[in-house]
Every structure is written in C-alpha cells, then in structure tokens.
Scaffold this motif. Structure first.
Motif, PDB file in Angstrom:
ATOM      1  N   GLY A 129     -56.896 -59.362 -51.849  1.00 37.85           N
ATOM      2  CA  GLY A 129     -56.513 -59.236 -53.250  1.00 37.85           C
ATOM      3  C   GLY A 129     -57.677 -58.766 -54.100  1.00 37.85           C
ATOM      4  O   GLY A 129     -57.525 -57.899 -54.970  1.00 37.85           O
ATOM      5  N   VAL A 130     -58.872 -59.336 -53.866  1.00 35.29           N
ATOM      6  CA  VAL A 130     -60.071 -58.914 -54.598  1.00 35.29           C
ATOM      7  C   VAL A 130     -60.404 -57.463 -54.271  1.00 35.29           C
ATOM      8  O   VAL A 130     -60.723 -56.659 -55.163  1.00 35.29           O
ATOM      9  N   LEU A 131     -60.331 -57.121 -52.989  1.00 39.36           N
ATOM     10  CA  LEU A 131     -60.633 -55.751 -52.563  1.00 39.36           C
ATOM     11  C   LEU A 131     -59.674 -54.752 -53.205  1.00 39.36           C
ATOM     12  O   LEU A 131     -60.087 -53.679 -53.677  1.00 39.36           O
ATOM     13  N   THR A 132     -58.387 -55.093 -53.267  1.00 39.25           N
ATOM     14  CA  THR A 132     -57.394 -54.196 -53.857  1.00 39.25           C
ATOM     15  C   THR A 132     -57.639 -54.020 -55.357  1.00 39.25           C
ATOM     16  O   THR A 132     -57.554 -52.911 -55.891  1.00 39.25           O
ATOM     17  N   ALA A 133     -57.951 -55.125 -56.045  1.00 32.27           N
ATOM     18  CA  ALA A 133     -58.222 -55.038 -57.476  1.00 32.27           C
ATOM     19  C   ALA A 133     -59.433 -54.156 -57.757  1.00 32.27           C
ATOM     20  O   ALA A 133     -59.397 -53.291 -58.650  1.00 32.27           O
ATOM     21  N   ALA A 134     -60.500 -54.349 -56.994  1.00 27.98           N
ATOM     22  CA  ALA A 134     -61.688 -53.516 -57.173  1.00 27.98           C
ATOM     23  C   ALA A 134     -61.372 -52.053 -56.878  1.00 27.98           C
ATOM     24  O   ALA A 134     -61.861 -51.147 -57.573  1.00 27.98           O
ATOM     25  N   GLY A 135     -60.530 -51.814 -55.867  1.00 32.99           N
ATOM     26  CA  GLY A 135     -60.151 -50.443 -55.544  1.00 32.99           C
ATOM     27  C   GLY A 135     -59.339 -49.790 -56.647  1.00 32.99           C
ATOM     28  O   GLY A 135     -59.513 -48.594 -56.940  1.00 32.99           O
ATOM     29  N   LEU A 136     -58.445 -50.549 -57.290  1.00 31.67           N
ATOM     30  CA  LEU A 136     -57.657 -50.018 -58.404  1.00 31.67           C
ATOM     31  C   LEU A 136     -58.554 -49.568 -59.555  1.00 31.67           C
ATOM     32  O   LEU A 136     -58.392 -48.479 -60.116  1.00 31.67           O
ATOM     33  N   VAL A 137     -59.506 -50.417 -59.910  1.00 33.39           N
ATOM     34  CA  VAL A 137     -60.398 -50.087 -61.021  1.00 33.39           C
ATOM     35  C   VAL A 137     -61.274 -48.887 -60.671  1.00 33.39           C
ATOM     36  O   VAL A 137     -61.441 -47.961 -61.477  1.00 33.39           O
TER      37      VAL A 137
END
Length: 450
Positions: A430-438
């Motif tokens: 979840g953290v990795l996906t959020a960072a990837g979105l930004v």
C-alpha cells in the motif's frame, strides 16, 4: 559538550544578535514585498538585473520559499525561530497588545490545514507567483493578520505561529526529517541540579519540559542549557517518523500531508501544463456556448479576485477561475484520497488501525520533495528567461524524485517491523503504491507532458 550543544548555547547567549537579524529580514521582506507592487508592470525587455519587480519575484518564489522549505528538512524550524519576519512582527506586536487569553476556537488543530489549502487555491486564482500585487495581497495580508493576532492575544508570544500560520503545519511536517533538534531530558529537568537560568520565553507556547521532536520547536535557542536538560543534538533523519506511533496522535497532520501538501499542491503546480485542464475548460466552454451562457467567458473580474492584467494579455475569465478550482479540488480529492485509502488499507492489513497515521507520515519525504520541485520550477523558469540553459535540471529532478520515493518506501517498511512477513509485505505494498502514484503525477508534469 558537543559542538552542536555549544552552538545551541551560543544562540541563547547571542539572543540580541538574533533579534537584530530578524529585524533586518523584516526590512528586506517589506522592501521586496511593497516597493515592486507600487512600480509599473515589467515590459518584455526587463531582466532580473535591471528590474526590481522581477528581482523580487525571483527572490520570493525562486529562492526564498524553495529554500525555506529545504531548510526545514536540514535544520528543523530554524527559519521560524531565527529569521521569519511574520513571527518577529507577531511577537513584537504581542508585547504591546491587549494580552487576551486564547479562545478555544482559535486552538482548533485544523486551522493550518485550512489556511494552507485556501492560500494555495487563492494564490493560483490571482497568479501569486507572477505578479507583485498578488504577492503583496497574500503575503502582506498574512503578515497583517499575524500582527493583529499578536496585538490581541497573550503578551510576548507567537499565537499566530502556533495556531494560525498557513505554513506552520507544512513546516512541522518537514521538520520531522531534520537531522538536528533541541532535546530535553525530562528527568534532569525535574531534578533541577544545574544552576538556575532565567526562565526562557518560549514564544510558540510549548511545554519545554515535555518537548519531543522537532515538529513544533522553533529552534530559536532560547531554552538551550536550561536546567542542564536542554541541548541541541544530532539525530537520525528517520527517528521522528518512525516514533510517530508512540507519540500523541493528531489526524490533522496526515490530512494536511495527503490532501494538501501532496494532492492540492500537485494540482497547483500542474494545472498550467495539464492537457486535462485544457480539455476540461474546452468542454465547459462548448457547453456554455451551446446553452447561450456567455458571461462566464468574460474576463471582467478584478485582479484581486481573478488574474486581470489585460495590458500583458493575461486575464482569467470566470470560466478559468471555475476550472482552476475544479482542477485543484479534484487533484486534492483524487490523489490525496487515493493515498488516504491506501494507507487505510495498509493499516487494516497490518491488523492495527492505529498504524494509519504513522504510515501516512512515511510519505513526508515525497511531499517535501514535491513542494521543492514545484516551487523550484519557478526558479528554473525565471533563470531560463535570463538565457541560462540549465540542461542538468531534469536529471536533478529525477534523482530527487527517485531518492524521495526510496526514502518513503523504506520508512514504510521500517514502520511495519514486527509484523509477520506476509502481512508486512501486503501492508507495505500500500505504501509502495501510494508513493508510485505521487511519483507518477510528477513524472507527468516534468516528462510526460513536457
């Protein structure tokens, strides 16, 4: 005693010099803010070296604000305690004011978030980065408000800085990453064996004895050496983020980070180059024309409501203003909301809903890097107008973005330590996906739409 501790004690001993430095900054700030607003708009032949308005624009938005933000990451809130003109003026005004108590409504924790969001939105509507009058209205208005609050509440304090400053919440977020802070040994403070120094005036109204971390401390040095329990120390840049689960919780810092610093600020920096913004505006314009509603297409708003400088062929129509509000609002809700949902998902997978805020704060490096990248885009633009090529800029932007993403996902992994491996890996995604979105949104601005 370490050299950092001696430096902190030196700040206390030389408090008068720091006050003089603050007033020097106030004078420079006032000159750069007021004088350009009284001058004619620069023509196409104007340059930084021969036009005060352009020089002030470069100093405020090309140097001042980007590097103030960077200073928070490097030195904590040293800017607030030593250099900030608003803080100095508010404290000075409070020494001569009414000294009223602080009402409960003013201590509401959401004011910095609301102030940051409204100031960011309004700044885009009146093109605060481009025009001296707009800068005077927003920055000058904030300064006047700081002085008024100082005149009303608590003598000798910075009530404005503690509760109302629109950027105090952002500064508090970024200061969590600083490698230095003033640390307090509470047990030694209670023992009180050291020589008793005069009680310091903690202008931001902190309980020094229980001070933890750098997010609220203004790093002014006034309390350094107090009771032998306060000193400036070095620390890990990750310490305060990783200890967030053990500290007093406030959901407002997570809201500010996700919906303001990441979501709203992204829209503010992005809309001028976004094909989505152009498509939105064209679609709405066609609809308005088809329904014979032509007044929103007019640029009749005053400059203090929407950008209006017809002599430079730069005026916003009512439709422009509406589209800016819609775009920034959508950016805040969609990007910030997606990060919020992903952090909620990670906390749920981890089996501990209290992990939501600590996990959200792991995105702080990316939020800070985004603000610096967005503001420094003005720096690059103005320098390129002066003929500088700056071919290395894209490489530097990419390196900063990659480093910030790496820092965030590493913090997320550490924040989830102690969990079973499968649960830890699922929550970390979840953290990795959020960072990837930004990071993907920044890629669009600097590379995808370039």
């Amino acid at each position: 005693m370490s050299w950092l501790a001696r430096l902190g004690d030196g700040m206390r001993r030389h408090a008068r010099l720091i006050r003089a430095l603050q007033w020097a900054v106030v004078v420079v700030y006032a000159l750069l803010l007021v004088v350009p607003a009284l001058l004619p708009l620069p023509d196409t032949q104007a340059h930084l070296v021969n036009n005060l308005t352009l020089l002030a624009q470069f100093m405020f938005w090309g140097v001042w604000w980007p590097f103030v933000l960077l200073s928070m990451v490097l030195f904590g809130r040293l800017w607030c305690g030593v250099l900030c003109p608003e803080g100095a003026l508010s404290e000075w005004a409070s020494q001569h004011g009414r000294g009223l108590g602080i009402p409960r409504w003013l201590r509401w924790g959401g004011w910095p978030t609301v102030g940051f969001c409204l100031t960011t939105l309004y700044g885009q509507l009146i093109s605060v980065y481009d025009y001296a009058q707009a800068a005077l209205l927003i920055l000058g208005g904030s300064t006047v408000a700081a002085v008024v609050v100082g005149l009303l509440f608590v003598r000798g304090k910075r009530v404005w800085c503690r509760y109302l400053c629109p950027v105090s919440g952002v500064f508090a977020l970024l200061a969590r990453l600083a490698p230095v802070r003033f640390a307090v040994d509470e047990q030694r403070w209670k023992a009180n064996t050291a020589p008793r120094l005069p009680l310091p005036n903690c202008a931001p109204l902190l309980d020094i004895r229980r001070l933890q971390g750098a997010s609220e401390c203004h790093a002014c040095g006034r309390c350094s050496g107090q009771r032998g329990a306060v000193q400036l120390i070095a620390r890990s840049c990750n310490e305060e983020i990783l200890q967030a689960r053990h500290q007093a919780a406030s959901v407002w810092d997570a809201r500010l980070l996700l919906f303001g610093v990441i979501g709203l600020a992204m829209g503010a920096f992005q809309w001028t180059v976004s094909p989505w913004f152009i498509a939105l505006k064209q679609h709405l314009a066609e609809w308005l024309v088809a329904h014979d509603w032509l007044w929103p297409l007019q640029d009749t708003a005053p400059w203090w409501l929407l950008t209006h400088y017809p002599q430079l062929n730069d005026s916003f129509s009512w439709l422009d203003g509406m589209c800016i509000v819609l775009y920034l609002g959508a950016s805040s809700l969609l990007l910030g909301g997606a990060c919020w949902a992903l952090m909620k998902f990670s906390a749920r997978v981890a089996g501990d809903r209290a992990l939501f805020r600590p996990l959200a704060l792991t995105l702080t490096p990316l939020g800070g890097a985004g603000l610096f990248l967005g503001l420094s885009a003005t720096t690059v633009k103005l320098l390129r107008y002066e003929g500088l090529v700056l071919a290395w800029v894209q490489t530097a932007r990419g390196a900063m973005l990659v480093a910030a993403v790496g820092w965030c996902v590493w913090l997320g992994w550490r924040q989830l330590s102690g969990l079973p491996r499968k649960a830890r890996m699922a929550a970390w995604m979840g953290v990795l996906t959020a960072a990837g979105l930004v990071a993907g949104a920044w890629w669009l601005q600097f590379w995808g739409w370039a």
